[in-house]
Design a protein around this motif. Sequence first.
Motif, PDB file in Angstrom:
ATOM      1  N   LEU A   1       0.824  -1.216   0.000  1.00  0.00           N
ATOM      2  CA  LEU A   1       0.000   0.000   0.000  1.00  0.00           C
ATOM      3  C   LEU A   1       0.855   1.261   0.000  1.00  0.00           C
ATOM      4  O   LEU A   1       0.466   2.278  -0.579  1.00  0.00           O
ATOM      5  N   GLY A   2       2.009   1.200   0.634  1.00  0.00           N
ATOM      6  CA  GLY A   2       2.917   2.345   0.609  1.00  0.00           C
ATOM      7  C   GLY A   2       3.395   2.640  -0.806  1.00  0.00           C
ATOM      8  O   GLY A   2       3.419   3.793  -1.243  1.00  0.00           O
ATOM      9  N   TRP A   3       3.792   1.583  -1.529  1.00  0.00           N
ATOM     10  CA  TRP A   3       4.224   1.772  -2.919  1.00  0.00           C
ATOM     11  C   TRP A   3       3.065   2.216  -3.811  1.00  0.00           C
ATOM     12  O   TRP A   3       3.243   3.051  -4.708  1.00  0.00           O
ATOM     13  N   CYS A   4       1.881   1.660  -3.586  1.00  0.00           N
ATOM     14  CA  CYS A   4       0.704   2.098  -4.357  1.00  0.00           C
ATOM     15  C   CYS A   4       0.442   3.582  -4.136  1.00  0.00           C
ATOM     16  O   CYS A   4       0.171   4.325  -5.087  1.00  0.00           O
ATOM     17  N   THR A   5       0.529   4.009  -2.896  1.00  0.00           N
ATOM     18  CA  THR A   5       0.319   5.420  -2.579  1.00  0.00           C
ATOM     19  C   THR A   5       1.370   6.290  -3.255  1.00  0.00           C
ATOM     20  O   THR A   5       1.040   7.309  -3.875  1.00  0.00           O
TER      21      THR A   5
ATOM     22  N   MET B   1      -9.002  15.345 -11.462  1.00  0.00           N
ATOM     23  CA  MET B   1      -7.903  15.411 -10.492  1.00  0.00           C
ATOM     24  C   MET B   1      -8.440  15.285  -9.064  1.00  0.00           C
ATOM     25  O   MET B   1      -7.847  14.591  -8.233  1.00  0.00           O
ATOM     26  N   ALA B   2      -9.552  15.933  -8.775  1.00  0.00           N
ATOM     27  CA  ALA B   2     -10.133  15.867  -7.435  1.00  0.00           C
ATOM     28  C   ALA B   2     -10.605  14.453  -7.111  1.00  0.00           C
ATOM     29  O   ALA B   2     -10.343  13.934  -6.017  1.00  0.00           O
ATOM     30  N   ASN B   3     -11.290  13.813  -8.053  1.00  0.00           N
ATOM     31  CA  ASN B   3     -11.776  12.452  -7.821  1.00  0.00           C
ATOM     32  C   ASN B   3     -10.627  11.465  -7.677  1.00  0.00           C
ATOM     33  O   ASN B   3     -10.680  10.558  -6.843  1.00  0.00           O
ATOM     34  N   TYR B   4      -9.587  11.624  -8.478  1.00  0.00           N
ATOM     35  CA  TYR B   4      -8.425  10.730  -8.389  1.00  0.00           C
ATOM     36  C   TYR B   4      -7.730  10.900  -7.043  1.00  0.00           C
ATOM     37  O   TYR B   4      -7.339   9.914  -6.409  1.00  0.00           O
ATOM     38  N   LYS B   5      -7.599  12.144  -6.600  1.00  0.00           N
ATOM     39  CA  LYS B   5      -6.957  12.408  -5.306  1.00  0.00           C
ATOM     40  C   LYS B   5      -7.754  11.780  -4.169  1.00  0.00           C
ATOM     41  O   LYS B   5      -7.178  11.145  -3.272  1.00  0.00           O
ATOM     42  N   ILE B   6      -9.064  11.915  -4.206  1.00  0.00           N
ATOM     43  CA  ILE B   6      -9.906  11.318  -3.166  1.00  0.00           C
ATOM     44  C   ILE B   6      -9.788   9.798  -3.179  1.00  0.00           C
ATOM     45  O   ILE B   6      -9.685   9.164  -2.126  1.00  0.00           O
ATOM     46  N   ALA B   7      -9.763   9.202  -4.380  1.00  0.00           N
ATOM     47  CA  ALA B   7      -9.624   7.744  -4.484  1.00  0.00           C
ATOM     48  C   ALA B   7      -8.286   7.274  -3.924  1.00  0.00           C
ATOM     49  O   ALA B   7      -8.227   6.255  -3.228  1.00  0.00           O
ATOM     50  N   VAL B   8      -7.214   7.997  -4.201  1.00  0.00           N
ATOM     51  CA  VAL B   8      -5.895   7.630  -3.675  1.00  0.00           C
ATOM     52  C   VAL B   8      -5.896   7.720  -2.149  1.00  0.00           C
ATOM     53  O   VAL B   8      -5.370   6.834  -1.468  1.00  0.00           O
ATOM     54  N   ILE B   9      -6.493   8.755  -1.634  1.00  0.00           N
ATOM     55  CA  ILE B   9      -6.533   8.914  -0.171  1.00  0.00           C
ATOM     56  C   ILE B   9      -7.340   7.789   0.471  1.00  0.00           C
ATOM     57  O   ILE B   9      -6.904   7.171   1.445  1.00  0.00           O
ATOM     58  N   ILE B  10      -8.522   7.499  -0.096  1.00  0.00           N
ATOM     59  CA  ILE B  10      -9.406   6.502   0.510  1.00  0.00           C
ATOM     60  C   ILE B  10      -8.865   5.081   0.368  1.00  0.00           C
ATOM     61  O   ILE B  10      -8.890   4.298   1.310  1.00  0.00           O
TER      62      ILE B  10
ATOM     63  N   ASN C   1      -5.698   3.995  -0.789  1.00  0.00           N
ATOM     64  CA  ASN C   1      -4.276   3.721  -0.602  1.00  0.00           C
ATOM     65  C   ASN C   1      -3.732   4.300   0.693  1.00  0.00           C
ATOM     66  O   ASN C   1      -3.146   3.576   1.497  1.00  0.00           O
ATOM     67  N   LEU C   2      -3.895   5.596   0.882  1.00  0.00           N
ATOM     68  CA  LEU C   2      -3.259   6.267   2.009  1.00  0.00           C
ATOM     69  C   LEU C   2      -3.873   5.893   3.352  1.00  0.00           C
ATOM     70  O   LEU C   2      -3.148   5.570   4.302  1.00  0.00           O
ATOM     71  N   VAL C   3      -5.195   5.913   3.462  1.00  0.00           N
ATOM     72  CA  VAL C   3      -5.841   5.606   4.742  1.00  0.00           C
ATOM     73  C   VAL C   3      -5.564   4.167   5.180  1.00  0.00           C
ATOM     74  O   VAL C   3      -5.171   3.948   6.344  1.00  0.00           O
ATOM     75  N   PRO C   4      -5.709   3.156   4.297  1.00  0.00           N
ATOM     76  CA  PRO C   4      -5.355   1.803   4.752  1.00  0.00           C
ATOM     77  C   PRO C   4      -3.871   1.666   5.121  1.00  0.00           C
ATOM     78  O   PRO C   4      -3.527   0.969   6.076  1.00  0.00           O
TER      79      PRO C   4
ATOM     80  N   LEU D   1      -2.648   0.520   8.823  1.00  0.00           N
ATOM     81  CA  LEU D   1      -1.759  -0.627   9.048  1.00  0.00           C
ATOM     82  C   LEU D   1      -0.462  -0.197   9.742  1.00  0.00           C
ATOM     83  O   LEU D   1       0.071  -0.946  10.564  1.00  0.00           O
ATOM     84  N   LYS D   2       0.040   0.982   9.402  1.00  0.00           N
ATOM     85  CA  LYS D   2       1.240   1.479  10.073  1.00  0.00           C
ATOM     86  C   LYS D   2       1.000   1.671  11.559  1.00  0.00           C
ATOM     87  O   LYS D   2       1.877   1.405  12.384  1.00  0.00           O
TER      88      LYS D   2
END
Length: 86
Positions: free
Chosen positions: A16-20, A64-73, A75-78, A82-83
């Motif tokens: 998930l870190g690399w995906c983010t 861009m806004a939708n892609y950013k929200i998808a990445v946050i939800i 990739n980044l949050v999980p 986990l961290k």
Amino acid sequence: MEIEATMDINEITTFLGWCTALNVCFLAFAAIFLFLFNGFTINIHSKLTGVSVAELPTLYFSYMANYKIAVIIFNLVPYLALKLMI
């Protein structure tokens, strides 16, 4: 023959870190490309899709806004959750 694929929390966290990181790089590249080559991009997309030149900046911003929200939800949050668990 049966193949069993298992991942532990550390491997999932690394994944998930690399995906983010990759998604943020792609998002930054898209933003820089749209900023630097705005006229070129608008002309090409307008000709390819038939969308008016006036509508494209709004569509770019929405993308861009939708892609950013998808990445946050997704990739980044999980990743952060986990961290915190490790």
